[in-house]
Design an enzyme around this catalytic site. Structure first.
Site, PDB file in Angstrom:
ATOM      1  N   ASN A 153      -0.672 -74.928 -93.690  1.00  0.00           N
ATOM      2  CA  ASN A 153       0.490 -74.048 -93.508  1.00  0.00           C
ATOM      3  C   ASN A 153       1.758 -74.538 -94.208  1.00  0.00           C
ATOM      4  O   ASN A 153       2.597 -73.735 -94.579  1.00  0.00           O
ATOM      5  CB  ASN A 153       0.744 -73.780 -92.019  1.00  0.00           C
ATOM      6  CG  ASN A 153       0.944 -75.033 -91.223  1.00  0.00           C
ATOM      7  OD1 ASN A 153       0.636 -76.137 -91.678  1.00  0.00           O
ATOM      8  ND2 ASN A 153       1.474 -74.886 -90.026  1.00  0.00           N
ATOM      9  N   GLU A 250      -0.677 -85.055 -85.556  1.00  0.00           N
ATOM     10  CA  GLU A 250       0.208 -83.884 -85.389  1.00  0.00           C
ATOM     11  C   GLU A 250      -0.692 -82.674 -85.238  1.00  0.00           C
ATOM     12  O   GLU A 250      -1.225 -82.163 -86.222  1.00  0.00           O
ATOM     13  CB  GLU A 250       1.092 -83.724 -86.633  1.00  0.00           C
ATOM     14  CG  GLU A 250       2.162 -84.762 -86.773  1.00  0.00           C
ATOM     15  CD  GLU A 250       3.231 -84.659 -85.701  1.00  0.00           C
ATOM     16  OE1 GLU A 250       3.283 -83.636 -84.992  1.00  0.00           O
ATOM     17  OE2 GLU A 250       4.003 -85.612 -85.558  1.00  0.00           O
ATOM     18  N   CYS A 284       2.727 -74.625 -86.199  1.00  0.00           N
ATOM     19  CA  CYS A 284       2.135 -75.329 -85.055  1.00  0.00           C
ATOM     20  C   CYS A 284       3.019 -75.274 -83.816  1.00  0.00           C
ATOM     21  O   CYS A 284       2.524 -75.220 -82.696  1.00  0.00           O
ATOM     22  CB  CYS A 284       1.877 -76.771 -85.429  1.00  0.00           C
ATOM     23  SG  CYS A 284       3.354 -77.563 -86.077  1.00  0.00           S
ATOM     24  N   GLU A 458       6.568 -87.893 -86.221  1.00  0.00           N
ATOM     25  CA  GLU A 458       6.982 -87.851 -87.619  1.00  0.00           C
ATOM     26  C   GLU A 458       8.492 -87.674 -87.652  1.00  0.00           C
ATOM     27  O   GLU A 458       9.114 -87.288 -86.658  1.00  0.00           O
ATOM     28  CB  GLU A 458       6.295 -86.683 -88.346  1.00  0.00           C
ATOM     29  CG  GLU A 458       4.796 -86.888 -88.426  1.00  0.00           C
ATOM     30  CD  GLU A 458       4.108 -86.070 -89.508  1.00  0.00           C
ATOM     31  OE1 GLU A 458       4.160 -84.836 -89.442  1.00  0.00           O
ATOM     32  OE2 GLU A 458       3.498 -86.690 -90.404  1.00  0.00           O
TER      33      GLU A 458
HETATM   34  P1  NAD Z   1      -7.954 -78.314 -89.475  1.00  0.00           P
HETATM   35  O1  NAD Z   1      -7.988 -79.198 -88.285  1.00  0.00           O
HETATM   36  O2  NAD Z   1      -9.066 -77.386 -89.693  1.00  0.00           O
HETATM   37  O3  NAD Z   1      -7.860 -79.200 -90.820  1.00  0.00           O
HETATM   38  C1  NAD Z   1      -6.813 -80.124 -91.025  1.00  0.00           C
HETATM   39  C2  NAD Z   1      -7.218 -81.098 -92.102  1.00  0.00           C
HETATM   40  O4  NAD Z   1      -8.219 -81.982 -91.589  1.00  0.00           O
HETATM   41  C3  NAD Z   1      -7.821 -80.468 -93.356  1.00  0.00           C
HETATM   42  O5  NAD Z   1      -7.310 -81.137 -94.487  1.00  0.00           O
HETATM   43  C4  NAD Z   1      -9.311 -80.740 -93.196  1.00  0.00           C
HETATM   44  O6  NAD Z   1     -10.013 -80.799 -94.411  1.00  0.00           O
HETATM   45  C5  NAD Z   1      -9.286 -82.090 -92.513  1.00  0.00           C
HETATM   46  N1  NAD Z   1     -10.493 -82.456 -91.746  1.00  0.00           N
HETATM   47  C6  NAD Z   1     -11.349 -81.637 -91.100  1.00  0.00           C
HETATM   48  N2  NAD Z   1     -12.312 -82.369 -90.499  1.00  0.00           N
HETATM   49  C7  NAD Z   1     -12.060 -83.671 -90.765  1.00  0.00           C
HETATM   50  C8  NAD Z   1     -12.688 -84.913 -90.403  1.00  0.00           C
HETATM   51  N3  NAD Z   1     -13.772 -84.939 -89.644  1.00  0.00           N
HETATM   52  N4  NAD Z   1     -12.148 -86.049 -90.855  1.00  0.00           N
HETATM   53  C9  NAD Z   1     -11.025 -86.050 -91.614  1.00  0.00           C
HETATM   54  N5  NAD Z   1     -10.387 -84.912 -91.984  1.00  0.00           N
HETATM   55  C10 NAD Z   1     -10.896 -83.734 -91.559  1.00  0.00           C
HETATM   56  O7  NAD Z   1      -6.540 -77.564 -89.402  1.00  0.00           O
HETATM   57  P2  NAD Z   1      -5.995 -76.382 -90.323  1.00  0.00           P
HETATM   58  O8  NAD Z   1      -6.778 -75.159 -89.998  1.00  0.00           O
HETATM   59  O9  NAD Z   1      -5.915 -76.852 -91.729  1.00  0.00           O
HETATM   60  O10 NAD Z   1      -4.498 -76.233 -89.784  1.00  0.00           O
HETATM   61  C11 NAD Z   1      -4.136 -75.505 -88.663  1.00  0.00           C
HETATM   62  C12 NAD Z   1      -3.949 -76.418 -87.479  1.00  0.00           C
HETATM   63  O11 NAD Z   1      -3.015 -77.435 -87.776  1.00  0.00           O
HETATM   64  C13 NAD Z   1      -3.393 -75.699 -86.269  1.00  0.00           C
HETATM   65  O12 NAD Z   1      -4.053 -76.122 -85.103  1.00  0.00           O
HETATM   66  C14 NAD Z   1      -1.951 -76.132 -86.245  1.00  0.00           C
HETATM   67  O13 NAD Z   1      -1.346 -76.045 -84.986  1.00  0.00           O
HETATM   68  C15 NAD Z   1      -2.040 -77.523 -86.746  1.00  0.00           C
HETATM   69  N6  NAD Z   1      -0.745 -77.961 -87.293  1.00  0.00           N
HETATM   70  C16 NAD Z   1      -0.029 -78.918 -86.613  1.00  0.00           C
HETATM   71  C17 NAD Z   1       1.210 -79.311 -87.081  1.00  0.00           C
HETATM   72  C18 NAD Z   1       2.032 -80.361 -86.357  1.00  0.00           C
HETATM   73  O14 NAD Z   1       2.921 -80.940 -86.960  1.00  0.00           O
HETATM   74  N7  NAD Z   1       1.795 -80.639 -85.097  1.00  0.00           N
HETATM   75  C19 NAD Z   1       1.724 -78.749 -88.253  1.00  0.00           C
HETATM   76  C20 NAD Z   1       0.970 -77.789 -88.909  1.00  0.00           C
HETATM   77  C21 NAD Z   1      -0.268 -77.406 -88.424  1.00  0.00           C
END
Ligand code: NAD
Length: 484
Positions: A153, A250, A284, A458
């Site tokens: 995002n 995060e 998020c 962060e």
């Molecule tokens: P996701 O969890 O599907 O993927 C996040 C990242 O993790 C990707 O780069 C993915 O390739 C990687 N990944 C997946 N499995 C992994 C593993 N086993 N080991 C290492 N890396 C792995 O999330 P998304 O769909 O890309 O993003 C949306 C989510 O992110 C939502 O839940 C949102 O709330 C959260 N988010 C949180 C924040 C925050 O600061 N708290 C900010 C933005 C988004």
């Protein structure tokens, strides 16, 4: 002029690197559904190259003074600001978010992080502890090679929010962007090198989760910082724990936004708009459970609906457009599924609730009223422009209901009663709370979640704690006093 096809898939040791043996990842422009670029996932050889160069470069970088390191980061911030428009357009191609937003919130917030941590780098110090004749001192030392793993995002912002504090503290970073938005982080890597960052200190490798997992497993890696969903966070945190590595998580949320009868309704509607529609709902910290006190419910819903009707949804590159499409076909289908559940479970659809009949991944801004605590749309993170409005009567009740969630990323309160505002915020289980505003996350303020929404923080000085550690040195000034 923005070219969406990058020079090569990865950026390692100061230059672009390609290995076409890696799986092809298509980059889809969310506004049209067309392929605009492709990258290859990192092969084991590419991962090894990234680790080797980061490991070697970090040792020398740690010897630079903080002021020298900071100068490089601040120069990178200046270059980002000069190129804001091109970087914002690239962010829009990568994510589909409206240019009206990306011009103000993405490259600029990345530059803020580089400037802030660049400024802090020269003042990272330990302390002196006098112990009679003896004394001790502490040093703040870098962790080593850090891995950053991003969500889709905010691809530019996430790369900078992780890269800037890591580099300021004397670490190297290997950043793996989300496979959905692989383009922006490459530009940040390029700019850092242009600003004088030695090769190997900020490497970008592409790939799916398996590439992230391989990086986290490697013994040369000291820390992982993930921005992603809770299920991914649990896996990555467990992998880090197995090797006793540092971790910042995060993660997602289902944050409450509480609007009391005495709030300024127009202001509360503006806050709820930002809390649900900004970035087409893909934030998020979004306040997606909007608790509205019964006395103000009708006025709130009426104004929200009117203002929703005025939202300009469309071509994200048109600067008049407020909201662009969802990021991907997969994400719009998740959101449509939640909308169907909202309807099926008896929530009242106030507006939206459907996919737009046009190319790209567009969903109408959606509002449900009469949502109850047990409904799926009140419990699970949707990550789209879908707001759930829940009624409440009194303060104690709403606090208990707001906290009744496994998540704890953010929360908001709208009220004109100053003591109530602080009393309520004090009891809300969330890492970041807003009073009479929502979704502002400047670099000077720590950001992160409690409960399932994550660990660590962060931004701000708090991030320094997560990218460095304390080494204690005891200095004996008198002969050793040994009993044997
Ligand atoms: P996701 O969890 O599907 O993927 C996040 C990242 O993790 C990707 O780069 C993915 O390739 C990687 N990944 C997946 N499995 C992994 C593993 N086993 N080991 C290492 N890396 C792995 O999330 P998304 O769909 O890309 O993003 C949306 C989510 O992110 C939502 O839940 C949102 O709330 C959260 N988010 C949180 C924040 C925050 O600061 N708290 C900010 C933005 C988004």
């Amino acid at each position: 002029m923005v070219t969406t096809q990058p020079t090569a898939s990865h950026f390692i040791n100061g230059d672009y690197v390609e290995d076409t043996a890696g799986e092809v990842i298509d980059v889809i422009y969310p506004a049209t559904g067309e392929k605009i670029a492709q990258v290859h996932a990192a092969t084991p050889a590419v991962i090894e190259q990234a680790l080797e160069s980061a490991d070697a470069a970090q040792k020398e970088w740690a010897r630079w003074s903080g002021t020298e390191r900071g100068r490089v980061l601040r120069r990178a911030a200046d270059i980002i600001r000069e190129r804001n428009r091109a970087l914002s357009i690239l962010e829009t191609y990568d994510t589909g978010k409206a240019l009206q937003e990306t011009l103000y919130a993405d490259a600029t917030s990345g530059a803020d992080a580089l400037e802030y941590f660049g400024g802090l780098a020269g003042s990272l110090t330990g302390e002196h502890i006098q112990l009679g004749a003896d004394f001790a001192y502490t040093k703040r030392v870098p962790l080593g090679v850090c891995v950053g793993i991003g969500a889709w995002n905010y691809p530019t912002q996430i790369a900078c929010w992780k890269g800037a504090p890591a580099l300021a503290c004397g670490n190297a970073m290997i950043f793996k962007p989300s496979e959905t938005t692989p383009l922006c982080a490459l530009k940040i890597a390029e700019i850092l090198v242009e600003a004088g960052l030695p090769a190997g200190l900020f490497n970008v490798v592409q790939g799916m989760g398996a590439v992230g997992a391989a990086l986290v497993e490697d013994p040369r890696v000291a820390k992982v910082s993930l921005t992603g969903s809770v299920p991914t966070g649990k896996k990555v945190y467990a992998a880090a724990a197995a090797h006793m590595k540092h971790a910042t998580m995060e993660l997602g949320g289902k944050s409450p936004l509480v609007i009391f009868d005495d709030a300024n309704v127009e202001n509360a509607v503006s806050g709820a708009m930002l809390a649900n529609m900004y970035s087409t709902g893909q934030v998020c910290s979004n306040g997606t459970r909007v608790f509205v006190q019964k006395g103000v419910k009708d006025a709130f819903l009426k104004r929200f609906e009117e203002r929703c009707a005025a939202i300009k949804l469309g071509d994200p590159l048109d600067e008049e457009t407020h909201l662009g499409p969802m990021v991907s076909d997969a994400q719009i289908n998740i959101v449509l599924d939640y909308i169907a559940k909202g309807k099926a479970e008896g929530a009242t659809l106030i507006c939206g609730g459907e996919r737009l009949e046009r190319d790209g991944f567009y969903v109408a801004p959606t509002v449900f009223a009469d949502v109850t605590d047990g409904m799926t749309i009140a419990r699970e993170e949707i990550f789209g422009p879908v707001m759930a409005v829940l009624d409440f009567d009194d303060e104690d009740e709403v606090i208990a209901r707001a906290n009744d969630t496994p998540y704890g990323l953010s929360a908001g309160v709208f009220t004109n009663d100053i003591t109530r505002a602080h009393r309520v915020v004090d009891q809300l289980e969330a890492g970041t709370c807003w009073i009479n505003t929502y979704n502002l996350a400047p670099v000077e303020v720590p950001f992160g979640g409690v409960k399932a929404s994550g660990v660590g923080r962060e931004n701000a000085k708090a991030a320094i704690e997560h990218y460095s550690e304390i080494k204690s040195v005891y200095v004996g000034m008198t002969p050793v006093d040994s009993a044997y």
